[in-house]
Design a protein around this motif. Structure first.
Motif, PDB file in Angstrom:
ATOM      1  N   LEU A 139       0.806  -1.380  -0.111  1.00 42.33           N
ATOM      2  CA  LEU A 139      -0.178  -0.234   0.100  1.00 42.33           C
ATOM      3  C   LEU A 139       0.812   1.259  -0.211  1.00 42.33           C
ATOM      4  O   LEU A 139       0.578   2.487  -0.653  1.00 42.33           O
ATOM      5  N   ALA A 140       1.910   0.952   0.549  1.00 44.14           N
ATOM      6  CA  ALA A 140       2.806   2.279   0.212  1.00 44.14           C
ATOM      7  C   ALA A 140       3.493   2.651  -0.648  1.00 44.14           C
ATOM      8  O   ALA A 140       3.612   3.593  -1.527  1.00 44.14           O
ATOM      9  N   ALA A 141       3.621   1.593  -1.671  1.00 45.57           N
ATOM     10  CA  ALA A 141       4.449   1.748  -2.441  1.00 45.57           C
ATOM     11  C   ALA A 141       3.274   1.940  -3.985  1.00 45.57           C
ATOM     12  O   ALA A 141       3.594   3.215  -4.683  1.00 45.57           O
ATOM     13  N   LEU A 142       2.058   1.880  -3.588  1.00 35.03           N
ATOM     14  CA  LEU A 142       1.304   2.497  -4.735  1.00 35.03           C
ATOM     15  C   LEU A 142       1.145   3.906  -4.269  1.00 35.03           C
ATOM     16  O   LEU A 142       0.309   4.847  -4.888  1.00 35.03           O
ATOM     17  N   ALA A 145       3.725   5.702  -5.641  1.00 38.14           N
ATOM     18  CA  ALA A 145       3.465   6.189  -6.933  1.00 38.14           C
ATOM     19  C   ALA A 145       2.091   6.759  -7.198  1.00 38.14           C
ATOM     20  O   ALA A 145       1.564   6.540  -8.863  1.00 38.14           O
ATOM     21  N   ASP A 146       1.266   7.081  -6.366  1.00 38.21           N
ATOM     22  CA  ASP A 146      -0.031   7.831  -6.928  1.00 38.21           C
ATOM     23  C   ASP A 146      -0.895   6.854  -7.388  1.00 38.21           C
ATOM     24  O   ASP A 146      -1.636   7.403  -8.652  1.00 38.21           O
ATOM     25  N   MET A 147      -1.037   5.890  -7.156  1.00 37.57           N
ATOM     26  CA  MET A 147      -1.724   5.131  -7.903  1.00 37.57           C
ATOM     27  C   MET A 147      -2.228   4.223  -7.148  1.00 37.57           C
ATOM     28  O   MET A 147      -3.493   3.151  -6.967  1.00 37.57           O
ATOM     29  N   SER A 215       0.489   9.863   3.459  1.00 33.27           N
ATOM     30  CA  SER A 215      -0.546   8.691   3.942  1.00 33.27           C
ATOM     31  C   SER A 215       1.441   7.538   3.651  1.00 33.27           C
ATOM     32  O   SER A 215       0.810   7.228   4.424  1.00 33.27           O
ATOM     33  N   GLY A 216       1.502   7.724   2.489  1.00 32.70           N
ATOM     34  CA  GLY A 216       2.348   6.683   2.026  1.00 32.70           C
ATOM     35  C   GLY A 216       3.833   6.216   3.296  1.00 32.70           C
ATOM     36  O   GLY A 216       3.800   4.958   3.104  1.00 32.70           O
ATOM     37  N   TRP A 217       4.352   7.707   3.811  1.00 28.42           N
ATOM     38  CA  TRP A 217       5.586   6.976   5.090  1.00 28.42           C
ATOM     39  C   TRP A 217       4.407   6.232   6.265  1.00 28.42           C
ATOM     40  O   TRP A 217       5.147   5.747   7.243  1.00 28.42           O
ATOM     41  N   VAL A 218       3.605   6.853   5.697  1.00 24.45           N
ATOM     42  CA  VAL A 218       2.578   5.942   7.039  1.00 24.45           C
ATOM     43  C   VAL A 218       2.709   4.584   6.743  1.00 24.45           C
ATOM     44  O   VAL A 218       2.546   4.254   8.052  1.00 24.45           O
ATOM     45  N   PHE A 219       1.790   4.413   6.125  1.00 26.82           N
ATOM     46  CA  PHE A 219       2.121   3.094   5.313  1.00 26.82           C
ATOM     47  C   PHE A 219       3.894   2.155   5.751  1.00 26.82           C
ATOM     48  O   PHE A 219       3.769   1.132   5.677  1.00 26.82           O
ATOM     49  N   ALA A 220       4.588   2.820   5.390  1.00 25.74           N
ATOM     50  CA  ALA A 220       6.060   2.960   5.466  1.00 25.74           C
ATOM     51  C   ALA A 220       6.489   2.603   6.878  1.00 25.74           C
ATOM     52  O   ALA A 220       7.217   1.157   6.912  1.00 25.74           O
ATOM     53  N   LEU A 221       6.429   2.987   7.879  1.00 23.76           N
ATOM     54  CA  LEU A 221       6.453   3.062   8.897  1.00 23.76           C
ATOM     55  C   LEU A 221       5.795   1.725   9.783  1.00 23.76           C
ATOM     56  O   LEU A 221       5.704   0.968  10.636  1.00 23.76           O
TER      57      LEU A 221
END
Length: 466
Positions: A139-142, A145-147, A215-221
């Motif tokens: 989900l972080a990768a998506l 990538a703005d996908m 939000s991507g960094w939240v999923f990465a964490l």
């Protein structure tokens, strides 16, 4: 001489009595050893609040693993709800995401309980945490990538629901396995205390990260936290059904009281658990209450993104994320006080305590639904948090106290199944909020909870639970 005898008796010396009817004694004194005074347990030697952490090293590692796991779960609640509402602008979408996360539990939770009773509960949790880390990374990768689309959130919620169908029964039934039955109330309350400590920071951190770096960094964490949780759990001893039976003196390996020998058939074991429940009316009552209370209490947090956006933040996305995280953290302040109180109390009058906690939660929720200013809402949710900690901890403690260990995993799975059913309530209350507004919806829920608490007080079998 009499004085010396009394002094000796006070010192625990053997007592003697003469029995004129004793044929072998003929008036002779027959020694009777007074029962030894039991050594004071840990709860008598010191303040009882942190007994499980002090006395059980494995429980300390379990709690450290929970730091990673629960931090990720709390962040997920914030970021998933925020994204669902921002992508759709719909309360119904919030309910649908929760329904997707809970739906698989309805079908898989009972089998998850069978697996928890058969296999190593530690391994089940670790495998689930590894897969959760993988999902968070995807989900972080998506997002990077703005996908990401709303459909991805639904799929991610479904996967989470499948994993939790196995993780949650194992996790709930693992605590008594680690600390023993005498410390169940203390350990569950400390577990709730730890989660509420995390609520002080994790939701606010998630809101801050959403507003500042995305939000991507939240999923990465979250992915990193799940890996941390999996790694630290290696310090908790690995057990399975055979080792648990041996530790309990072989009770779980013997035929059950219903005439069934343990079976490798999952359906047979589920049936055995249901037959066991039929003879446990207290457990059935507690499970029904768990479902009803959860169905009414959970929407407060699940609908918070929309409530804050419409009522408190004026529709500004970044402000919504920050205020939502802060409100969850303020809720945790009250929940900390509530969970510490439960951890310090003796194991009695728990039925009355459960009802009192529910009343506090209902009053707090009604006041919150009527508030339109942030700082007033922040003060109210502290009170709401006290009630939340009490009702969450006590219902779990009561269930785990009344269940036999050989059925613990399967009964815990019924709790997880009920969590899935509860999401139906969240979905319908979300529809109510969509139609009439979040304040009216939450106010109606608060009144219903208060009515349920009044019925519980009028029912002696619930009120007098110890």
């Amino acid at each position: 001489m009499l004085r010396e005898m009394r002094f000796g008796a006070l010192k625990g010396a053997p007592l003697t009595t003469s029995d004129p009817n004793d044929d072998g004694g003929a008036g002779q004194a027959r020694p009777q050893v007074a029962p030894p005074r039991p050594e004071p347990d840990a709860a008598e030697r010191r303040f009882r609040t942190f007994d499980s952490l002090i006395d059980v090293p494995a429980f300390r590692w379990y709690m450290l693993s929970q730091v990673g796991n629960q931090s990720a779960q709390l962040m997920q609640m914030v970021v998933r709800g925020f994204l669902a509402y921002q992508l759709t602008g719909s309360f119904a979408a919030l309910g649908l995401v929760e329904l997707a996360a809970a739906g698989p539990r309805v079908f898989l939770a009972l089998y998850g309980g069978v697996v928890a009773d058969r296999a190593s509960r530690r391994v089940i949790i670790q495998v689930g945490q590894l897969l959760n880390a993988t999902l968070a990374a995807v989900l972080a990768a998506l997002l990077f990538a703005d996908m990401l689309h709303f459909g991805h959130l639904i799929v991610g919620s479904l996967v989470t629901g499948v994993l939790n169908s196995f993780i949650m029964p194992a996790r709930q039934s693992m605590i008594p396995e680690i600390v023993g039955t005498q410390r169940v109330m203390n350990a569950f309350a400390l577990n709730a205390f730890g989660m509420n400590m995390l609520r002080l920071g994790a939701p606010a951190l998630a809101g801050f990260l959403i507003a500042t770096v995305g939000s991507g960094w939240v999923f990465a964490l979250m992915a990193g936290l799940y890996v941390f949780a999996m790694a630290t759990l290696f310090q908790v001893p690995k057990t399975n059904a055979a080792s648990r039976a041996a530790a309990a003196g072989g009770a779980a390996a013997r035929p059950t009281g219903h005439g069934h020998a343990p079976s490798r058939s999952g359906m047979r074991e589920i049936k055995q658990a249901l037959v066991y429940l039929r003879g446990q009316p207290i457990l059935v009552t507690l499970l029904v209450l768990h479902c009803l209370i959860g169905m009414l209490a959970l929407p407060y947090q699940r609908l918070l993104p929309g409530f804050v956006d419409e009522v408190l933040s004026g529709g500004h996305p970044d402000r919504t994320a920050i205020l939502m995280g802060l409100l969850l953290s303020f809720t945790a302040v009250g929940a900390l006080a509530g969970s510490l109180l439960i951890a310090s109390l003796p194991s009695r009058n728990r039925g009355k305590l459960l009802i009192a906690s529910l009343v506090i939660f209902a009053i707090g929720l009604f006041a919150f639904s009527a508030s339109t200013t942030f700082w007033l809402s922040a003060g109210i949710v502290i009170v709401l948090g006290v009630g939340q900690a009490g009702r969450q901890s006590l219902i779990q403690i009561l269930i785990q106290s009344y269940v036999s260990d050989e059925y613990r995993g399967r009964i815990s799975s019924i709790i997880v199944l009920e969590d899935g059913i509860e999401s139906l309530g969240i979905f319908f209350i979300a529809l109510l909020a969509q139609a009439f507004g979040p304040q009216l919806a939450l106010g109606a829920v608060a009144i219903t909870l208060g009515s349920l608490a009044a019925w519980m007080w009028s029912t002696r079998s619930i009120r007098e639970l110890q």
